[in-house]
Design a protein around this motif. Structure first.
Motif, PDB file in Angstrom:
ATOM      1  N   MET A   1      11.033   6.527  -3.825  1.00  0.00           N
ATOM      2  CA  MET A   1      10.502   5.687  -4.932  1.00  0.00           C
ATOM      3  C   MET A   1       9.160   6.278  -5.340  1.00  0.00           C
ATOM      4  N   ASN A   2       8.808   6.500  -6.445  1.00  0.00           N
ATOM      5  CA  ASN A   2       7.710   6.931  -6.965  1.00  0.00           C
ATOM      6  C   ASN A   2       6.791   5.856  -7.487  1.00  0.00           C
ATOM      7  N   LEU A   3       5.431   6.174  -7.943  1.00  0.00           N
ATOM      8  CA  LEU A   3       4.637   5.274  -8.523  1.00  0.00           C
ATOM      9  C   LEU A   3       5.130   4.507  -9.861  1.00  0.00           C
ATOM     10  N   LYS A   4       5.730   5.361 -10.658  1.00  0.00           N
ATOM     11  CA  LYS A   4       5.902   5.028 -11.903  1.00  0.00           C
ATOM     12  C   LYS A   4       7.139   3.752 -11.848  1.00  0.00           C
ATOM     13  N   LYS A   5       8.132   4.068 -10.788  1.00  0.00           N
ATOM     14  CA  LYS A   5       9.120   3.081 -10.644  1.00  0.00           C
ATOM     15  C   LYS A   5       8.715   1.739 -10.081  1.00  0.00           C
ATOM     16  N   SER A   6       7.831   1.999  -9.091  1.00  0.00           N
ATOM     17  CA  SER A   6       7.062   0.577  -8.378  1.00  0.00           C
ATOM     18  C   SER A   6       6.405  -0.093  -9.553  1.00  0.00           C
ATOM     19  N   ALA A   7       5.722   0.517 -10.397  1.00  0.00           N
ATOM     20  CA  ALA A   7       4.813   0.129 -11.470  1.00  0.00           C
ATOM     21  C   ALA A   7       5.598  -0.726 -12.460  1.00  0.00           C
ATOM     22  N   LEU A   8       6.830  -0.140 -12.630  1.00  0.00           N
ATOM     23  CA  LEU A   8       7.815  -0.962 -13.751  1.00  0.00           C
ATOM     24  C   LEU A   8       8.413  -1.885 -12.745  1.00  0.00           C
ATOM     25  N   LEU A   9       8.765  -1.987 -11.841  1.00  0.00           N
ATOM     26  CA  LEU A   9       9.109  -3.191 -10.861  1.00  0.00           C
ATOM     27  C   LEU A   9       8.097  -4.262 -10.928  1.00  0.00           C
ATOM     28  N   ILE A  10       6.760  -3.941 -10.634  1.00  0.00           N
ATOM     29  CA  ILE A  10       5.719  -4.757 -10.724  1.00  0.00           C
ATOM     30  C   ILE A  10       5.607  -5.501 -12.039  1.00  0.00           C
ATOM     31  N   LEU A  11       5.673  -4.828 -13.227  1.00  0.00           N
ATOM     32  CA  LEU A  11       5.388  -5.212 -14.286  1.00  0.00           C
ATOM     33  C   LEU A  11       6.701  -6.293 -14.870  1.00  0.00           C
ATOM     34  N   LEU A  12       7.778  -5.835 -14.377  1.00  0.00           N
ATOM     35  CA  LEU A  12       8.911  -6.586 -14.819  1.00  0.00           C
ATOM     36  C   LEU A  12       8.757  -7.878 -13.925  1.00  0.00           C
ATOM     37  N   SER A 103       5.979  -3.562  -3.039  1.00  0.00           N
ATOM     38  CA  SER A 103       5.924  -3.795  -4.566  1.00  0.00           C
ATOM     39  C   SER A 103       6.043  -5.108  -5.032  1.00  0.00           C
ATOM     40  N   LEU A 104       7.401  -5.663  -4.204  1.00  0.00           N
ATOM     41  CA  LEU A 104       7.507  -7.162  -4.268  1.00  0.00           C
ATOM     42  C   LEU A 104       6.174  -7.899  -3.781  1.00  0.00           C
ATOM     43  N   ILE A 105       5.729  -7.637  -2.691  1.00  0.00           N
ATOM     44  CA  ILE A 105       4.682  -8.590  -2.092  1.00  0.00           C
ATOM     45  C   ILE A 105       3.341  -8.467  -3.222  1.00  0.00           C
ATOM     46  N   PHE A 106       3.184  -7.147  -3.601  1.00  0.00           N
ATOM     47  CA  PHE A 106       2.097  -7.000  -4.538  1.00  0.00           C
ATOM     48  C   PHE A 106       2.269  -7.747  -5.835  1.00  0.00           C
ATOM     49  N   ALA A 107       3.251  -7.649  -6.317  1.00  0.00           N
ATOM     50  CA  ALA A 107       3.504  -8.347  -7.538  1.00  0.00           C
ATOM     51  C   ALA A 107       3.444  -9.888  -7.667  1.00  0.00           C
ATOM     52  N   GLY A 108       4.093 -10.295  -6.427  1.00  0.00           N
ATOM     53  CA  GLY A 108       3.894 -11.823  -6.286  1.00  0.00           C
ATOM     54  C   GLY A 108       2.653 -12.118  -5.978  1.00  0.00           C
ATOM     55  N   ALA A 109       1.720 -11.580  -5.283  1.00  0.00           N
ATOM     56  CA  ALA A 109       0.468 -12.083  -5.015  1.00  0.00           C
ATOM     57  C   ALA A 109      -0.498 -11.871  -6.276  1.00  0.00           C
ATOM     58  N   LEU A 110      -0.276 -10.839  -7.058  1.00  0.00           N
ATOM     59  CA  LEU A 110      -0.941 -10.536  -8.349  1.00  0.00           C
ATOM     60  C   LEU A 110      -0.469 -11.509  -9.519  1.00  0.00           C
ATOM     61  N   GLY A 111       0.595 -12.030  -9.497  1.00  0.00           N
ATOM     62  CA  GLY A 111       1.092 -13.165 -10.233  1.00  0.00           C
ATOM     63  C   GLY A 111       0.543 -14.595 -10.025  1.00  0.00           C
ATOM     64  N   ASN A 112       0.182 -14.976  -8.830  1.00  0.00           N
ATOM     65  CA  ASN A 112      -0.511 -16.052  -8.514  1.00  0.00           C
ATOM     66  C   ASN A 112      -1.965 -16.101  -8.684  1.00  0.00           C
TER      67      ASN A 112
END
Length: 223
Positions: A1-12, A103-112
């Motif tokens: 999994m590359n950076l682009k796909k990780s970023a898209l998951l985080i953004l979603l 990526s999920l952990i980062f997205a969740g932490a950033l969301g809060n």
């Protein structure tokens, strides 16, 4: 999994998380709830502290405002740490399982953290009224926002039998906590690391094993 796909998951995850929080904040009064099913409710609450609503001021002799500021700053440092970890596992081309989990952990932490940093600046209070986005009378300030929670799953809501020692006659509810999409992302990421630990860190284990074998081969050649 590359950076682009990780970023898209985080953004979603961020889009869904922030949309749900803004919708709840601008359509619900604090404490208002809607029954989706008998085991699932949308219940609007705000979390001023850490997990389960814990506050630093409950532990240390500081004001609620100071405790909130310290907690938000700590979360910011945590975000940078998780972001560094995510960048590292992507660069090392670690397993897809590990990259998705981080990526999920980062997205969740950033969301809060977005709630904690900015919501006090852009919303007014939700007590007895529906809040307004970009209000002229914000309820807090930078770093003093409250995290919006709304997902509530009282799967079991009953009363302990009278014959049960100590708790007989008391209410019993499972699952009690109210959470949000960001919390779900964090919990899912941590759950993946726990359940699929070997698969997540497989690449690192293979590298370590390869390094040991290479060292042993070099030593045998010297002999």
């Amino acid at each position: 999994m590359n950076l682009k796909k990780s970023a898209l998951l985080i953004l979603l995850i961020l889009v869904i998380d922030q949309w749900s929080k803004i919708y709840i904040k601008t359509n619900f009064v604090l404490g208002e709830s809607v029954d989706v099913f008998n085991w699932f409710k949308i219940l609007f609450i705000e979390n001023e502290g850490a997990a389960w609503g814990a506050k630093l001021s409950d532990i240390f002799p500081i004001t609620d405002r100071s405790g909130k500021l310290i907690l938000t700053i700590f979360r910011l440092f945590a975000i940078f740490g998780i972001g560094y970890w995510l960048n590292d596992v992507i660069k090392k081309k670690s397993s897809k399982t590990l990259i998705v989990a981080v990526s999920l952990i980062f997205a969740g932490a950033l969301g809060n953290i977005l709630d904690s940093v900015f919501y006090g600046l852009i919303f007014n209070e939700s007590y007895n009224e529906v809040a307004t986005l970009f209000s002229s009378e914000p309820y807090g300030g930078l770093f003093h926002g409250k995290v919006v929670d709304m997902l509530y799953f009282p799967l079991i809501d009953t009363t302990w039998p009278d014959w049960v020692p100590f708790v007989g006659g008391n209410n019993f509810r499972f699952f009690e906590p109210v959470f949000n999409i960001a919390d779900t992302a964090i919990s899912t990421g941590v759950g993946i690391l726990l359940v699929f630990n070997k698969k997540a860190f497989k690449h690192h284990d293979e590298e370590a094993s390869g390094s040991v074998e290479e060292t042993e081969n070099q030593e045998s050649l010297k002999e």
